[in-house]
Design a protein around this motif. Structure first.
Motif, PDB file in Angstrom:
ATOM      1  N   ALA A 100     -88.970 -26.680 -58.505  1.00 21.87           N
ATOM      2  CA  ALA A 100     -88.104 -25.523 -58.746  1.00 21.87           C
ATOM      3  C   ALA A 100     -88.129 -24.556 -57.565  1.00 21.87           C
ATOM      4  O   ALA A 100     -87.085 -24.034 -57.150  1.00 21.87           O
TER       5      ALA A 100
ATOM      6  N   ALA B 259     -86.151 -26.083 -54.671  1.00 22.40           N
ATOM      7  CA  ALA B 259     -84.715 -26.149 -54.963  1.00 22.40           C
ATOM      8  C   ALA B 259     -84.114 -24.770 -55.228  1.00 22.40           C
ATOM      9  O   ALA B 259     -82.893 -24.643 -55.370  1.00 22.40           O
TER      10      ALA B 259
ATOM     11  N   THR C 268     -87.667 -23.594 -63.470  1.00 24.44           N
ATOM     12  CA  THR C 268     -88.286 -24.844 -63.942  1.00 24.44           C
ATOM     13  C   THR C 268     -87.482 -25.429 -65.093  1.00 24.44           C
ATOM     14  O   THR C 268     -87.417 -26.656 -65.241  1.00 24.44           O
TER      15      THR C 268
ATOM     16  N   THR D 120     -84.260 -25.372 -65.367  1.00 24.94           N
ATOM     17  CA  THR D 120     -83.130 -26.083 -64.752  1.00 24.94           C
ATOM     18  C   THR D 120     -83.570 -27.438 -64.212  1.00 24.94           C
ATOM     19  O   THR D 120     -82.888 -28.451 -64.390  1.00 24.94           O
ATOM     20  N   VAL D 121     -84.725 -27.470 -63.554  1.00 29.63           N
ATOM     21  CA  VAL D 121     -85.251 -28.737 -63.043  1.00 29.63           C
ATOM     22  C   VAL D 121     -85.465 -29.715 -64.187  1.00 29.63           C
ATOM     23  O   VAL D 121     -85.105 -30.897 -64.104  1.00 29.63           O
TER      24      VAL D 121
ATOM     25  N   THR E 181     -76.180 -28.051 -57.827  1.00 26.61           N
ATOM     26  CA  THR E 181     -77.559 -27.763 -58.249  1.00 26.61           C
ATOM     27  C   THR E 181     -78.316 -29.056 -58.498  1.00 26.61           C
ATOM     28  O   THR E 181     -79.496 -29.187 -58.127  1.00 26.61           O
ATOM     29  N   LYS E 182     -77.655 -30.016 -59.127  1.00 27.28           N
ATOM     30  CA  LYS E 182     -78.300 -31.318 -59.376  1.00 27.28           C
ATOM     31  C   LYS E 182     -78.742 -31.943 -58.057  1.00 27.28           C
ATOM     32  O   LYS E 182     -79.856 -32.473 -57.949  1.00 27.28           O
TER      33      LYS E 182
ATOM     34  N   VAL F 104     -81.852 -30.270 -56.706  1.00 28.42           N
ATOM     35  CA  VAL F 104     -83.041 -30.626 -57.483  1.00 28.42           C
ATOM     36  C   VAL F 104     -83.510 -32.035 -57.143  1.00 28.42           C
ATOM     37  O   VAL F 104     -84.706 -32.266 -56.896  1.00 28.42           O
TER      38      VAL F 104
END
Length: 330
Positions: A8, A11, A15, A17-18, A32-33, A36
């Motif tokens: 996280a 990126a 966390t 989102t991760v 975003t993907k 990560v």
């Protein structure tokens, strides 16, 4: 150990989102993907498949990655390893790499996601950079088997394939052979076989002998390939007095072709195998081979695991002996 929080931070996301990206849930943007996944790859992050209550318990699992369970030498290793670890209430989980670096990488990640107590991995594969990163970053004792020439991990158990090539060359030279051949397959993937081949060729050439090399990167290391490549040797190559095969299976296939072609073994052509796996299938033709004891390798690995589990320091490099087993093919 690399955590979700580490990914996280790199990126620049939360966390949560991760976690969602790696689990494939939630409405997350493609940008975003990508950040990560790139951060996870850079750090060598391995998701914990045993998250929750199980992740806090002491693992009783030993992960084992070998080229193929169909290979008799690995079957011997696994048999002894399983027998001894089972008595200590340790279970083994087996995966196959098929000598493919990309497959090895995927299997390493899957095995590490199980959070095993130990990872037993066959050497002799040209591993990817990511595989090396995973092995370095993940806090699991790594035991390498089979490749005794290039020690890796906390413990290495295996024979020297350079020495095996020297044994083969010495045997042929003692028989007075001046024109010989090496027959193998997938030597660009199997680094151990490549070392045996190179060592054999170097020692034969140093003694003034001629060596023909017949290999194919696209056929498996099995009896059928031994037949195919021996037929190719007879059709295209010069007449030879001896043939050193990558393994016993290929040597047995080669013997079929030689005998069918009217070649007398050993009067016309001497045949030498490697790994000793033909011994139990022998009836009349006893293949001369260079062998090591797979059961002993398995026992040594189990001893190293049990010693480490008990807080002791195991021997880091166990070089297994090789034996020339005379048959009636040389």
């Amino acid at each position: 150990m690399v955590t979700l929080a580490d990914v996280a931070r790199l990126a620049k996301v939360s966390t949560m989102t991760v976690s969602k990206v790696l689990r494939g849930t939630g409405a997350i943007s493609d940008q975003t993907k990508t950040r990560v996944f790139e951060a996870a790859d850079e750090l060598g992050y391995v998701p914990n498949r045993l998250a929750g209550s199980l992740s806090t318990q002491k693992s009783m699992l030993v992960a084992v990655l070998i080229p193929s369970i169909a290979d008799t030498i690995y079957a011997e290793i696994i048999s002894s390893l399983h027998s001894l670890l089972d008595r200590a209430s340790l279970s083994i989980f087996i995966a196959e790499s098929q000598m493919d670096p990309e497959v090895e990488e995927r299997q390493i990640q899957e095995l590490l996601s199980l959070r095993p107590a130990f990872l037993v991995r066959s050497g002799g594969i040209a591993s990817t950079q990511r595989t090396q990163l995973l092995l370095q970053r993940f806090d699991v004792p790594h035991i390498q088997i089979w490749d005794g020439d290039d020690p890796q991990g906390q413990v290495t158990v295996g024979p020297s394939h350079v020495e095996a090539g020297k044994i083969a060359a010495r045997h042929f030279l003692e028989l007075g052979l001046g024109k010989v051949a090496y027959v193998g397959a997938e030597t660009q993937l199997d680094l151990c076989a490549s070392r045996r081949m190179d060592s054999f060729i170097a020692d034969m050439n140093a003694a003034g002998a001629q060596v023909s090399v017949v290999t194919d990167p696209d056929v498996p290391r099995q009896a059928e390939s031994g037949e195919l490549l021996t037929r190719r040797l007879l059709e295209e190559g010069p007449k030879v007095e001896g043939i050193f095969y990558l393994n016993d299976a290929m040597a047995i296939g080669g013997l079929r072709v030689l005998l069918k072609a009217g070649c007398r073994v050993p009067e016309d052509v001497r045949v030498l195998g490697f790994n000793g796996t033909s011994r139990e299938q022998t009836i009349n033709t006893r293949l001369t081979t260079i062998s090591t004891d797979g059961h002993r390798i398995g026992e040594a690995v189990a001893d190293a695991i049990l010693a480490s589990a008990g807080g002791q320091v195991a021997e880091s490099h166990i070089l297994c002996p090789l034996t020339l087993d005379p048959g009636n093919t040389t």
